[in-house]
Design a protein around this motif. Structure first.
Motif, PDB file in Angstrom:
ATOM      1  N   MET A  23      -0.756   7.390  10.594  1.00 19.65           N
ATOM      2  CA  MET A  23      -0.371   7.531   9.192  1.00 19.65           C
ATOM      3  C   MET A  23       1.065   7.045   9.037  1.00 19.65           C
ATOM      4  O   MET A  23       1.887   7.192   9.936  1.00 19.65           O
ATOM      5  N   ILE A  24       1.375   6.462   7.869  1.00 17.48           N
ATOM      6  CA  ILE A  24       2.742   6.073   7.547  1.00 17.48           C
ATOM      7  C   ILE A  24       3.216   6.918   6.366  1.00 17.48           C
ATOM      8  O   ILE A  24       2.421   7.323   5.511  1.00 17.48           O
ATOM      9  N   THR A  25       4.518   7.188   6.335  1.00 22.35           N
ATOM     10  CA  THR A  25       5.081   7.983   5.246  1.00 22.35           C
ATOM     11  C   THR A  25       6.566   7.701   5.132  1.00 22.35           C
ATOM     12  O   THR A  25       7.169   7.075   6.013  1.00 22.35           O
ATOM     13  N   LYS A  85      -3.043  12.902  -5.296  1.00 25.00           N
ATOM     14  CA  LYS A  85      -4.300  12.212  -5.526  1.00 25.00           C
ATOM     15  C   LYS A  85      -4.580  11.233  -4.383  1.00 25.00           C
ATOM     16  O   LYS A  85      -3.694  10.470  -4.005  1.00 25.00           O
ATOM     17  N   PRO A  86      -5.810  11.238  -3.838  1.00 26.91           N
ATOM     18  CA  PRO A  86      -6.167  10.233  -2.840  1.00 26.91           C
ATOM     19  C   PRO A  86      -6.604   8.943  -3.522  1.00 26.91           C
ATOM     20  O   PRO A  86      -7.145   8.962  -4.635  1.00 26.91           O
ATOM     21  N   TRP A  87      -6.358   7.817  -2.871  1.00 30.29           N
ATOM     22  CA  TRP A  87      -6.773   6.531  -3.436  1.00 30.29           C
ATOM     23  C   TRP A  87      -7.154   5.591  -2.311  1.00 30.29           C
ATOM     24  O   TRP A  87      -6.369   5.355  -1.396  1.00 30.29           O
ATOM     25  N   GLU A  88      -8.370   5.043  -2.355  1.00 35.04           N
ATOM     26  CA  GLU A  88      -8.835   4.111  -1.342  1.00 35.04           C
ATOM     27  C   GLU A  88      -8.369   2.707  -1.719  1.00 35.04           C
ATOM     28  O   GLU A  88      -8.822   2.126  -2.700  1.00 35.04           O
ATOM     29  N   ILE A  89      -7.430   2.166  -0.934  1.00 33.07           N
ATOM     30  CA  ILE A  89      -6.885   0.834  -1.181  1.00 33.07           C
ATOM     31  C   ILE A  89      -7.716  -0.187  -0.423  1.00 33.07           C
ATOM     32  O   ILE A  89      -8.040  -0.001   0.756  1.00 33.07           O
ATOM     33  N   MET A  90      -8.056  -1.281  -1.100  1.00 34.52           N
ATOM     34  CA  MET A  90      -8.784  -2.379  -0.472  1.00 34.52           C
ATOM     35  C   MET A  90      -8.545  -3.644  -1.294  1.00 34.52           C
ATOM     36  O   MET A  90      -8.053  -3.555  -2.428  1.00 34.52           O
ATOM     37  N   GLU A 107      -2.316   3.376   8.191  1.00 44.12           N
ATOM     38  CA  GLU A 107      -1.410   2.290   8.563  1.00 44.12           C
ATOM     39  C   GLU A 107      -1.800   0.935   7.981  1.00 44.12           C
ATOM     40  O   GLU A 107      -0.963   0.028   7.921  1.00 44.12           O
ATOM     41  N   GLY A 108      -3.019   0.762   7.504  1.00 38.19           N
ATOM     42  CA  GLY A 108      -3.434  -0.517   6.935  1.00 38.19           C
ATOM     43  C   GLY A 108      -2.942  -0.755   5.517  1.00 38.19           C
ATOM     44  O   GLY A 108      -3.124  -1.844   4.967  1.00 38.19           O
ATOM     45  N   VAL A 109      -2.300   0.249   4.910  1.00 41.84           N
ATOM     46  CA  VAL A 109      -1.803   0.128   3.542  1.00 41.84           C
ATOM     47  C   VAL A 109      -0.395  -0.464   3.569  1.00 41.84           C
ATOM     48  O   VAL A 109       0.444  -0.046   4.354  1.00 41.84           O
ATOM     49  N   GLU A 110      -0.142  -1.437   2.707  1.00 42.29           N
ATOM     50  CA  GLU A 110       1.160  -2.090   2.626  1.00 42.29           C
ATOM     51  C   GLU A 110       1.830  -1.764   1.302  1.00 42.29           C
ATOM     52  O   GLU A 110       1.184  -1.723   0.253  1.00 42.29           O
ATOM     53  N   LEU A 111       3.149  -1.526   1.342  1.00 41.75           N
ATOM     54  CA  LEU A 111       3.945  -1.249   0.147  1.00 41.75           C
ATOM     55  C   LEU A 111       4.844  -2.436  -0.142  1.00 41.75           C
ATOM     56  O   LEU A 111       5.460  -2.998   0.762  1.00 41.75           O
ATOM     57  N   GLY A 128      10.360   2.826 -15.789  1.00 42.82           N
ATOM     58  CA  GLY A 128       9.178   2.004 -15.976  1.00 42.82           C
ATOM     59  C   GLY A 128       9.327   0.596 -15.461  1.00 42.82           C
ATOM     60  O   GLY A 128       8.358  -0.146 -15.421  1.00 42.82           O
ATOM     61  N   PHE A 129      10.532   0.189 -15.062  1.00 40.41           N
ATOM     62  CA  PHE A 129      10.765  -1.193 -14.668  1.00 40.41           C
ATOM     63  C   PHE A 129      10.350  -1.458 -13.229  1.00 40.41           C
ATOM     64  O   PHE A 129       9.498  -2.295 -12.962  1.00 40.41           O
ATOM     65  N   ILE A 130      10.949  -0.780 -12.283  1.00 40.70           N
ATOM     66  CA  ILE A 130      10.675  -1.020 -10.874  1.00 40.70           C
ATOM     67  C   ILE A 130       9.628  -0.029 -10.385  1.00 40.70           C
ATOM     68  O   ILE A 130       9.821   1.168 -10.438  1.00 40.70           O
ATOM     69  N   MET A 131       8.510  -0.572  -9.895  1.00 40.32           N
ATOM     70  CA  MET A 131       7.445   0.265  -9.363  1.00 40.32           C
ATOM     71  C   MET A 131       7.020  -0.280  -8.006  1.00 40.32           C
ATOM     72  O   MET A 131       7.583  -1.262  -7.523  1.00 40.32           O
ATOM     73  N   GLN A 132       6.043   0.356  -7.401  1.00 40.08           N
ATOM     74  CA  GLN A 132       5.553  -0.057  -6.090  1.00 40.08           C
ATOM     75  C   GLN A 132       4.109  -0.512  -6.190  1.00 40.08           C
ATOM     76  O   GLN A 132       3.314   0.090  -6.911  1.00 40.08           O
ATOM     77  N   ARG A 133       3.784  -1.548  -5.434  1.00 37.76           N
ATOM     78  CA  ARG A 133       2.413  -2.041  -5.349  1.00 37.76           C
ATOM     79  C   ARG A 133       1.849  -1.663  -3.987  1.00 37.76           C
ATOM     80  O   ARG A 133       2.465  -1.940  -2.955  1.00 37.76           O
ATOM     81  N   LEU A 134       0.693  -1.028  -3.979  1.00 34.27           N
ATOM     82  CA  LEU A 134       0.009  -0.666  -2.749  1.00 34.27           C
ATOM     83  C   LEU A 134      -1.180  -1.604  -2.571  1.00 34.27           C
ATOM     84  O   LEU A 134      -2.049  -1.703  -3.448  1.00 34.27           O
ATOM     85  N   SER A 135      -1.205  -2.302  -1.435  1.00 37.99           N
ATOM     86  CA  SER A 135      -2.277  -3.248  -1.144  1.00 37.99           C
ATOM     87  C   SER A 135      -2.718  -3.062   0.298  1.00 37.99           C
ATOM     88  O   SER A 135      -2.256  -2.157   0.993  1.00 37.99           O
ATOM     89  N   GLY A 136      -3.599  -3.944   0.764  1.00 35.24           N
ATOM     90  CA  GLY A 136      -4.101  -3.835   2.129  1.00 35.24           C
ATOM     91  C   GLY A 136      -5.407  -3.069   2.185  1.00 35.24           C
ATOM     92  O   GLY A 136      -6.253  -3.185   1.301  1.00 35.24           O
ATOM     93  N   GLN A 137      -5.561  -2.253   3.223  1.00 38.80           N
ATOM     94  CA  GLN A 137      -6.816  -1.534   3.445  1.00 38.80           C
ATOM     95  C   GLN A 137      -6.519  -0.155   4.006  1.00 38.80           C
ATOM     96  O   GLN A 137      -5.811  -0.029   5.013  1.00 38.80           O
ATOM     97  N   GLY A 138      -7.019   0.890   3.345  1.00 36.90           N
ATOM     98  CA  GLY A 138      -6.856   2.236   3.870  1.00 36.90           C
ATOM     99  C   GLY A 138      -6.715   3.261   2.768  1.00 36.90           C
ATOM    100  O   GLY A 138      -6.649   2.936   1.577  1.00 36.90           O
ATOM    101  N   LEU A 139      -6.650   4.521   3.166  1.00 34.59           N
ATOM    102  CA  LEU A 139      -6.533   5.639   2.230  1.00 34.59           C
ATOM    103  C   LEU A 139      -5.061   5.962   2.005  1.00 34.59           C
ATOM    104  O   LEU A 139      -4.294   6.089   2.959  1.00 34.59           O
ATOM    105  N   ALA A 140      -4.677   6.085   0.747  1.00 39.46           N
ATOM    106  CA  ALA A 140      -3.300   6.431   0.396  1.00 39.46           C
ATOM    107  C   ALA A 140      -3.303   7.728  -0.399  1.00 39.46           C
ATOM    108  O   ALA A 140      -4.256   8.036  -1.127  1.00 39.46           O
TER     109      ALA A 140
END
Length: 225
Positions: A23-25, A85-90, A107-111, A128-140
């Motif tokens: 896991m990454i955090t 909240k859990p979110w399945e990234i793919m 670990e497959g999720v990229e920020l 509201g301007f700067i946010m984060q994008r979660l991509s890749g593969q895995g549960l976040a």
């Protein structure tokens, strides 16, 4: 990996991991863990991605926790009353979250940093301007302030959100920061100078108790000296 979300309005997610799972955090998010969880601090993607996370309001370095020698357990607690909240990234199911919304992920999720397109307006648009994008593969796992309300937007459908209330949105949505129309509204309306306009298609998650609003309310009651 299996998980449980406990704690009600002061939530924590407890993750039960198989041997070798990671896991990454962000730093400081781990609450408790089994003795066989190995921690490693890393830039997780090199200097470029590390600086991007810093610009998005997160730490330059991330912590990696790996279960060694058998199954492991690790818990991550929210930093503020609200919901996890859990979110399945793919691929094709990326999500954009507020800069403090990422809690932990496989670990497959990229920020990466997500920029509002109109830079001139965005520079003054607040949270509201700067946010984060979660991509890749895995549960976040994402943390939100207060309760969460979800809206599904059709193509071209819009919703106007006061700055700070936008918790997350599908990466298919578009975000634009607009000034509040009218000098009288801007000066005396009490709603700030900017609103965030979200355009579908996609889902939008709004939070009911932004920490910035809570801090502002408490600040009024603190002694000036």
């Amino acid at each position: 990996m299996k998980y449980e979300i406990k704690g009600g309005e002061l939530p924590v997610v407890v993750c039960f991991m198989d041997a070798g799972e990671t896991m990454i955090t962000e730093k400081g998010s781990m609450s408790w863990m089994s003795p066989n969880m190995k921690m490693e601090t890393t830039s997780n993607g090199g200097v470029g991605k590390a600086l991007g996370r810093m610009f998005a309001g997160e730490a330059i370095f991330q912590n990696r926790y790996t279960a060694e020698g058998g199954p492991g357990m690790i818990a991550f607690a929210s930093s503020f009353p609200g919901q996890i909240k859990p979110w399945e990234i793919m691929p094709g199911r990326e999500i954009v979250v507020q800069k403090s919304g990422f809690l932990a992920a496989q670990e497959g999720v990229e920020l990466s940093v997500f920029f509002q397109k109109k830079l001139g307006a965005g520079l003054f648009g607040g949270e509201g301007f700067i946010m984060q994008r979660l991509s890749g593969q895995g549960l976040a796992f994402l943390e939100f302030d207060g309760s969460v309300v979800e809206y599904g937007l059709q193509p071209g459908q819009q919703i106007v959100v006061d700055t700070g209330y936008l918790a997350a949105m599908d990466a298919t949505c578009k975000m634009e920061i607009r000034t509040v129309p009218g000098i009288k509204n801007m000066m005396f309306g009490g709603e700030g100078l900017f609103n965030t306009v979200i355009t579908g298609p996609g889902r939008v998650w709004l939070q009911t108790m932004p920490i910035s609003n809570v801090a502002g309310a408490i600040l009024r009651y603190l002694p000036s000296k």
